[in-house]
Design an enzyme around this catalytic site. Structure first.
Site, PDB file in Angstrom:
ATOM      1  N   HIS A 161       0.835  -1.222   0.000  1.00  0.00           N
ATOM      2  CA  HIS A 161       0.000   0.000   0.000  1.00  0.00           C
ATOM      3  C   HIS A 161       0.863   1.263   0.000  1.00  0.00           C
ATOM      4  O   HIS A 161       0.456   2.298   0.505  1.00  0.00           O
ATOM      5  CB  HIS A 161      -0.948   0.031   1.206  1.00  0.00           C
ATOM      6  CG  HIS A 161      -1.720  -1.236   1.388  1.00  0.00           C
ATOM      7  ND1 HIS A 161      -2.966  -1.459   0.870  1.00  0.00           N
ATOM      8  CD2 HIS A 161      -1.374  -2.391   2.029  1.00  0.00           C
ATOM      9  CE1 HIS A 161      -3.383  -2.672   1.192  1.00  0.00           C
ATOM     10  NE2 HIS A 161      -2.438  -3.276   1.886  1.00  0.00           N
ATOM     11  N   GLU A 295       9.692   7.882 -17.647  1.00  0.00           N
ATOM     12  CA  GLU A 295       8.328   8.420 -17.807  1.00  0.00           C
ATOM     13  C   GLU A 295       7.755   8.035 -19.165  1.00  0.00           C
ATOM     14  O   GLU A 295       6.580   7.697 -19.288  1.00  0.00           O
ATOM     15  CB  GLU A 295       8.350   9.943 -17.639  1.00  0.00           C
ATOM     16  CG  GLU A 295       8.723  10.350 -16.212  1.00  0.00           C
ATOM     17  CD  GLU A 295       9.037  11.835 -16.115  1.00  0.00           C
ATOM     18  OE1 GLU A 295       8.125  12.590 -15.798  1.00  0.00           O
ATOM     19  OE2 GLU A 295      10.180  12.225 -16.378  1.00  0.00           O
TER      20      GLU A 295
END
Ligand code: ARG
Length: 475
Positions: A161, A295
């Site tokens: 998480h 990216e």
């Protein structure tokens, strides 16, 4: 003579008016399928031989066509460009063959259709692309192993998480990105095998009317079997969908790797320092070093996913047999594979020049990450895990209340949370011990990591064999 009459067409006899320019513009696929020329030349040579075998061509005719095709191939190799009027790669090669050998070229298209031709050429391209992709994925995996070796004894937090969870070896994290790529390579090899089914001989839809030997075609073109149904064979693009799935999955894996690295390279994490060859600067902010390659890799995952979706959407509504919608398969296939061919070396290069800040990595290990170890400690002393979990929870609360690390709490806090906590409790808050205890295969313990590194190195050693019909040993 109008421009229309001058253009070389493989059809047109039944038409009395020229094709509308707007249709020609839409229909023309040469810009995309031009690159199929080596495969189209190859299968055309095999077809000429098959026509000789079937008694359709004389030996001289078949030889003239083969020689002509070699010359066409040489011209294309030297950079010959399509003419604006060439509808597609098959038309272009037919035109060039006519230029080389004259009228005898007109005999080559006997008993075949562009429908079985394009299916065959696209399969040949896909089989070759599978080998290329495999190589590039393997190069990236090699870089991962090198980085993992450097990180073998360095600890860092593993996250669930995106919250600090438990300490692991840096190699364990690095190799967590290696194994997905290993699955990608296995999938790609399977696609190559599934693709090696020969459609040639299926004609337009019902099979060729000439007694050509499909078995010889299969062997000479490197396929492993024959398509069993001509209707299916000309409309089947499962292999394209499978390859696009592999590429999309690979794109997802590269995207997740990139996301980890981008995150770890932020000042907030600071685990990773990017090099200079694979980063860019900002036109405004002089201090910036941006991980553009990562990216772009992350972004490319979206594009490959789109290519897969567009092909599946194209296929789902088609009636059986060949339909022109299928022409778009190559745009999706080439686009997705080309993109990965660009992305893989850029990601490998970026990863290769990354350095890791071991201090930052270990400084991110907080004592609460050993909470599970504390519970395991109590279990070792006879407590149930549930009870232990509860007791450690109380200790965590106490640490939070005092605003300190668990290592800074007095031993009484532990023993009042659970009487089984003894004087050796603090040893269980050592991250190195926590890691060392996880020696199960696939775990992060030192021996398990050593074994994992060996397994990874083994996995990329032999090049995965992509069988071709003409390379199989016949039992
Ligand atoms: N350029 C076409 C394609 O890529 C070749 C097949 C054309 N077949 C036809 N019946 N018009 O799909």
């Amino acid at each position: 003579m109008s421009g229309e009459q001058r253009s070389h067409k493989l059809w047109g006899g039944r038409f009395s008016v020229p094709t509308a320019a707007a249709l020609e513009a839409l229909n023309r696929s040469i810009g995309i399928d031009y690159r199929l020329w080596p495969h189209d030349v190859r299968l055309s040579k095999a077809w000429a031989m098959a026509l000789w075998g079937a008694g359709v061509l004389t030996l001289e005719e078949s030889t003239a066509i083969e020689t002509g095709l070699t010359r066409v191939g040489d011209r294309l190799e030297e950079g010959a460009q399509p003419e604006p009027s060439d509808e597609d790669v098959h038309t272009m090669i037919d035109r060039m063959l006519h230029e080389e050998i004259g009228d005898v070229a007109s005999k080559l298209h006997t008993g075949r259709s562009r429908n079985d031709q394009v299916a065959t050429a696209t399969r040949l391209w896909t089989m070759e692309a599978a080998g290329e992709l495999d190589k590039r994925v393997r190069s990236l995996q090699q870089v991962m192993i090198e980085q993992a070796r450097k990180l073998e004894h360095d600890l860092m937090p593993a996250y669930t998480h995106l919250q600090r969870a438990q300490p692991v070896s840096g190699a364990h994290w690095m190799l967590s990105h290696f194994w997905p790529l290993e699955r990608d390579r296995a999938r790609i090899a399977t696609v190559a095998r599934n693709t090696a089914v020969l459609p040639l001989g299926s004609g337009a839809i019902a099979g060729s009317a000439y007694p050509i030997s499909r078995v010889l075609l299969q062997g000479s073109l490197g396929f492993t079997s024959l398509s069993p149904n001509s209707i299916d064979a000309v409309g089947d693009r499962d292999f394209v969908a499978e390859m696009l799935f592999c590429v999309a999955m690979l794109g997802v894996h590269l995207s997740r790797l990139s996301e980890d690295l981008i995150l770890y390279g932020s000042s907030e994490f600071g685990f990773v320092k990017f090099g200079e060859a694979f980063t860019t600067g900002s036109s405004m902010m002089p201090q910036k070093r941006n991980p553009d390659a990562l990216e772009l890799a992350r972004g490319s995952g979206a594009r490959t996913l789109g290519d897969l979706t567009s092909l599946l959407a194209t296929l789902k509504g088609l009636p059986s047999g060949y339909n022109k919608d299928l022409q778009d398969d190559k745009r999706a296939l080439f686009g997705a594979v080309d993109l990965m061919m660009l992305v893989l070396p850029a990601v490998a290069g970026t990863l290769g020049e990354i350095t890791f800040d071991r201090q930052r990595m270990s400084a991110a290990l907080s004592s609460t990450m050993m909470a599970t170890d504390l519970a395991d400690y109590l279990v070792g002393k006879g407590s149930t895990f549930r009870e232990a979990h509860e007791a450690v929870g109380a200790i965590i609360r106490e640490g939070e209340k005092r605003g300190c690390e668990l290592t800074e709490l007095p031993l009484e806090v532990f023993s009042s949370a659970h009487p089984l906590f003894g004087s050796d409790t603090m040893e269980w808050l050592d991250p190195a011990q926590s890691v060392a205890r996880r020696g199960v295969p696939g775990g992060t313990g030192p021996e398990a990591i050593k074994a994992q590194l060996e397994a990874a190195a083994m996995a990329i050693q032999p090049s995965r064999d992509i069988p071709r019909g003409n390379q199989l040993s016949i039992a």
